[in-house]
Design an enzyme around this catalytic site. Structure first.
Site, PDB file in Angstrom:
ATOM      1  N   ASP A 104       0.711  -1.129  -0.138  1.00 35.61           N
ATOM      2  CA  ASP A 104      -0.064   0.031   0.101  1.00 35.61           C
ATOM      3  C   ASP A 104       0.894   1.262  -0.039  1.00 35.61           C
ATOM      4  O   ASP A 104       0.356   2.328   0.124  1.00 35.61           O
ATOM      5  CB  ASP A 104      -0.876   0.036   1.107  1.00 35.61           C
ATOM      6  CG  ASP A 104      -2.135  -1.044   0.798  1.00 35.61           C
ATOM      7  OD1 ASP A 104      -2.431  -0.883  -0.296  1.00 35.61           O
ATOM      8  OD2 ASP A 104      -2.577  -1.623   2.091  1.00 35.61           O
ATOM      9  N   ASP A 174      -6.417  -4.838  -5.323  1.00 33.51           N
ATOM     10  CA  ASP A 174      -6.272  -3.463  -4.666  1.00 33.51           C
ATOM     11  C   ASP A 174      -4.802  -3.101  -5.120  1.00 33.51           C
ATOM     12  O   ASP A 174      -4.731  -1.892  -5.494  1.00 33.51           O
ATOM     13  CB  ASP A 174      -6.126  -3.549  -3.135  1.00 33.51           C
ATOM     14  CG  ASP A 174      -7.196  -4.205  -2.381  1.00 33.51           C
ATOM     15  OD1 ASP A 174      -7.525  -5.324  -3.175  1.00 33.51           O
ATOM     16  OD2 ASP A 174      -7.660  -3.941  -1.427  1.00 33.51           O
TER      17      ASP A 174
HETATM   18  N1  GLY Z   1      -7.178  -1.997   0.178  1.00 32.25           N
HETATM   19  C1  GLY Z   1      -8.129  -2.671   1.142  1.00 32.25           C
HETATM   20  C2  GLY Z   1      -9.522  -2.260   0.878  1.00 32.25           C
HETATM   21  O1  GLY Z   1      -9.976  -2.011  -0.074  1.00 32.25           O
HETATM   22  O2  GLY Z   1     -10.319  -2.439   1.816  1.00 32.25           O
END
Ligand code: GLY
Length: 396
Positions: A104, A174
């Site tokens: 992330d 994601d």
């Molecule tokens: N990246 C984690 C979510 O979308 O919940």
């Protein structure tokens, strides 16, 4: 009453946004908000939540500075810039803590340091962005051709979710929103290494995550030693094989962005394939996004975050197609934005957060986080509105 035109709606939302964000920025400052407090309805700093001090590494912590940079672009008001820089300085610690480093880094540093650098040319912000890109590229598994999602420090909690402790070969959809950090690093330095990793990961996601009908898996697991595909367990959606709407939105926007940064037509085609699936599912539900497009009819649960990210993805696709096609994607984006504004928005400048209706998991383990304010619903709402107004900062 006659229905407002899209332009009238946009102009009126923009005026409300200016009032709301100025007051919110003055109140919240460099606290990093995630959701509003259940008792008093205000934003607290995420590290004051039950998550504790480690919450400084939460993947969502770039969205507040990202919103502030958007507002700075639109208004030129210095308060947004100084506040965003203050938050960026708080995030610097993440670049020195191996427990906190995960995929992330894109969400975290594109919307803080890279946004700062893009807007102001600040060299310290550039240094942070490039360091974050180096750490993200170090997560690449060359045999599996993927970027590993989670760190060992999350093995217990995430391993339990997968029913198997090994998270070294986990890829999630994601990450399509994280790899623009790598595209940026290559564009910035002229060194193609970062982009090669991003493209390789995107091809793997395209092959294993996106299904032929445009729906997506959330999670794919590979053998971390051989790179062999193992399985696709369920994730934050309804169940294995279902279609988690936020994951769908990451695919729409993420593949469209990979097209922007590479010119690879297959990425635009995949973005459209996922977009058409989302549009078809939202159009039959008053343009409101379910948490999972394959959830049971009851209970009815929505997720405004998925809606807002999908809208931004549709606007990104619209930027790369001919005029007639662009009208189709833009109109769909307007419908989604207007539906969520009507159902979930709170424009009172004295209260924190614009949109409620955000849902983190379909099966919420805490039981009380369904349809609540979540910071990234507001980020993507602001990005979409400012893009439509022609006043936005490209942050991906
Ligand atoms: N990246 C984690 C979510 O979308 O919940």
């Amino acid at each position: 009453m006659e229905r407002q035109s899209n332009q009238e709606w946009l102009d009126s939302v923009y005026e409300k946004l200016l009032a709301k964000m100025k007051a919110e920025c003055q109140r919240v400052g460099t606290k990093i908000p995630y959701t509003t407090d259940k008792e008093d309805g205000t934003y607290h700093d995420i590290t004051d939540s039950a998550m504790g001090e480690h919450a400084i590494g939460n993947w969502t912590n770039g969205f507040w500075p990202g919103m502030l940079w958007q507002m700075y672009e639109a208004t030129g008001d210095e308060i947004y810039k100084t506040t965003a820089v203050g938050v960026e300085e708080r995030l610097d610690v993440l670049l020195r803590d191996s427990d906190m480093v995960n995929h992330d880094l894109g969400f975290l540093f594109l919307l803080s340091s890279v946004a700062n650098y893009r807007k102001t040319g600040n060299r310290e912000a550039r240094r942070r962005g490039l360091l974050a890109a180096s750490l993200l590229s170090s997560r690449y598994n060359p045999d599996g051709k993927f970027i590993r999602a989670w760190p060992d420090s999350m093995a217990d909690i995430m391993g339990r979710m997968l029913g198997d402790g090994d998270i070294r070969g986990v890829v999630i959809i994601d990450c399509m929103m994280n790899i623009p950090l790598l595209y940026w690093a290559s564009e910035e330095t002229g060194d193609p290494r970062f982009k090669k990793i991003a493209v390789s990961h995107a091809k793997t996601a395209q092959q294993y995550i996106v299904r032929p009908d445009g729906s997506c898996n959330h999670i794919i697991v590979f053998d971390p030693d051989t790179g062999e595909y193992l399985n696709n367990p369920g994730g934050q959606g309804y169940k294995q094989g279902s279609s988690w709407s936020r994951g769908q939105s990451w695919a729409v926007y993420g593949f469209a962005l990979s097209y922007r940064h590479t010119g690879d037509q297959s990425f635009l085609d995949t973005a459209k394939q996922c977009a058409h699936y989302c549009i078809a599912n939202m159009a039959v539900n008053d343009w409101l996004p379910l948490v999972d497009y394959r959830q049971p009819a009851e209970p009815l649960k929505y997720d405004s975050t998925a809606a807002m990210c999908t809208a931004c993805g549709l606007l990104e696709i619209a930027a790369h197609v001919d005029k007639e096609e662009a009208r189709f994607y833009t109109e769909a984006a307007y419908r989604i934005l207007r539906a969520c504004d009507g159902k979930f928005a709170n424009w009172n400048p004295e209260q924190d957060s614009i949109l409620t209706g955000g849902t983190y998991f379909y099966h919420d383990p805490t039981g009380d986080n369904t349809e609540v304010p979540i910071i990234y619903a507001d980020y993507y709402f602001i990005e979409a509105v400012l893009r439509l107004k022609g006043k936005y900062l490209f942050e991906w």
